[in-house]
Design a protein around this motif. Structure first.
Motif, short mmCIF file in Angstrom:
data_model
loop_
_atom_site.label_atom_id
_atom_site.label_comp_id
_atom_site.label_asym_id
_atom_site.label_seq_id
_atom_site.Cartn_x
_atom_site.Cartn_y
_atom_site.Cartn_z
N ARG A 116 38.17 37.69 36.63
CA ARG A 116 39.25 37.24 35.75
C ARG A 116 39.11 35.75 35.42
NH1 ARG A 116 44.01 38.08 38.75
NH2 ARG A 116 43.63 40.28 38.45
N HIS A 117 38.72 34.95 36.40
CA HIS A 117 38.64 33.50 36.19
C HIS A 117 37.21 33.03 35.91
CE1 HIS A 117 42.79 32.62 37.11
NE2 HIS A 117 42.72 33.58 38.02
N ALA A 136 41.65 29.66 42.02
CA ALA A 136 40.99 30.95 42.17
C ALA A 136 39.88 30.87 43.22
CB ALA A 136 40.42 31.41 40.84
N ARG A 142 41.39 30.84 46.66
CA ARG A 142 41.91 32.16 47.02
C ARG A 142 40.77 33.12 47.38
NH1 ARG A 142 45.69 36.20 43.64
NH2 ARG A 142 46.39 37.41 45.41
N ILE A 143 39.68 33.04 46.64
CA ILE A 143 38.52 33.87 46.94
C ILE A 143 37.97 33.53 48.31
CG2 ILE A 143 36.10 34.28 46.29
CD1 ILE A 143 37.06 33.98 43.34
N LEU A 189 39.79 42.69 45.77
CA LEU A 189 40.67 41.69 45.18
C LEU A 189 39.92 40.40 44.87
CD1 LEU A 189 43.49 40.90 44.28
CD2 LEU A 189 44.00 40.28 46.65
N ALA A 190 39.05 39.97 45.78
CA ALA A 190 38.26 38.75 45.55
C ALA A 190 37.35 38.92 44.34
CB ALA A 190 37.44 38.41 46.80
N ASP A 219 43.12 25.84 37.36
CA ASP A 219 43.24 27.28 37.67
C ASP A 219 41.99 27.82 38.35
OD1 ASP A 219 45.78 27.44 36.69
OD2 ASP A 219 45.19 28.22 34.72
N ARG A 231 37.84 40.92 41.79
CA ARG A 231 38.68 40.97 40.59
C ARG A 231 39.11 39.57 40.16
NH1 ARG A 231 42.11 45.46 41.94
NH2 ARG A 231 43.46 43.94 42.92
N ILE A 232 39.47 38.73 41.13
CA ILE A 232 39.86 37.35 40.82
C ILE A 232 38.68 36.58 40.24
CG2 ILE A 232 40.55 35.16 41.87
CD1 ILE A 232 42.24 36.84 43.84
#
Length: 96
Positions: free
Chosen positions: A43-44, A7, A10-11, A36-37, A3, A39-40
């Motif tokens: 979160r991770h 992440a 995606r970042i 958004l980056a 995961d 926040r990701i």
């Protein structure tokens, strides 16, 4: 696939998209990508790439482009000073 690895990928894609959007003049879309980056990453619990972290404003989430919406100065041979149009200032050390 892990995961955290997903992440991080995606970042990285969001960082590239934010830079392209900012260079094209779509500042609001670039800000949303930066938010958004971040926040990701929170979160991770993974970090942001150094280049992305240093060229985004913590105060207004703008993707900073030197000469367009940011001033970059060298301070007495020891720091790089980056100032966003919103007035926020960041200092980073550098080596010769």
């Amino acid at each position: 696939m892990n995961d955290t690895r997903i992440a991080e990928e995606r970042i990285e894609r969001l960082a590239e998209f934010a830079e392209r959007s900012a260079r094209a003049g779509d500042d609001e879309r670039a800000r949303e990508s930066v938010r958004l980056a971040r926040r990701i990453a929170e979160r991770h619990r993974c970090g942001l790439p150094r280049r992305f972290d240093r060229f985004t404003c913590d105060a207004c989430d703008a993707f900073l482009i030197p000469g367009r919406n940011a001033r970059v100065r060298l301070q007495e041979g020891s720091h790089v000073v980056i100032r966003c149009d919103c007035g926020a200032t960041e200092r980073y050390p550098y080596r010769d």
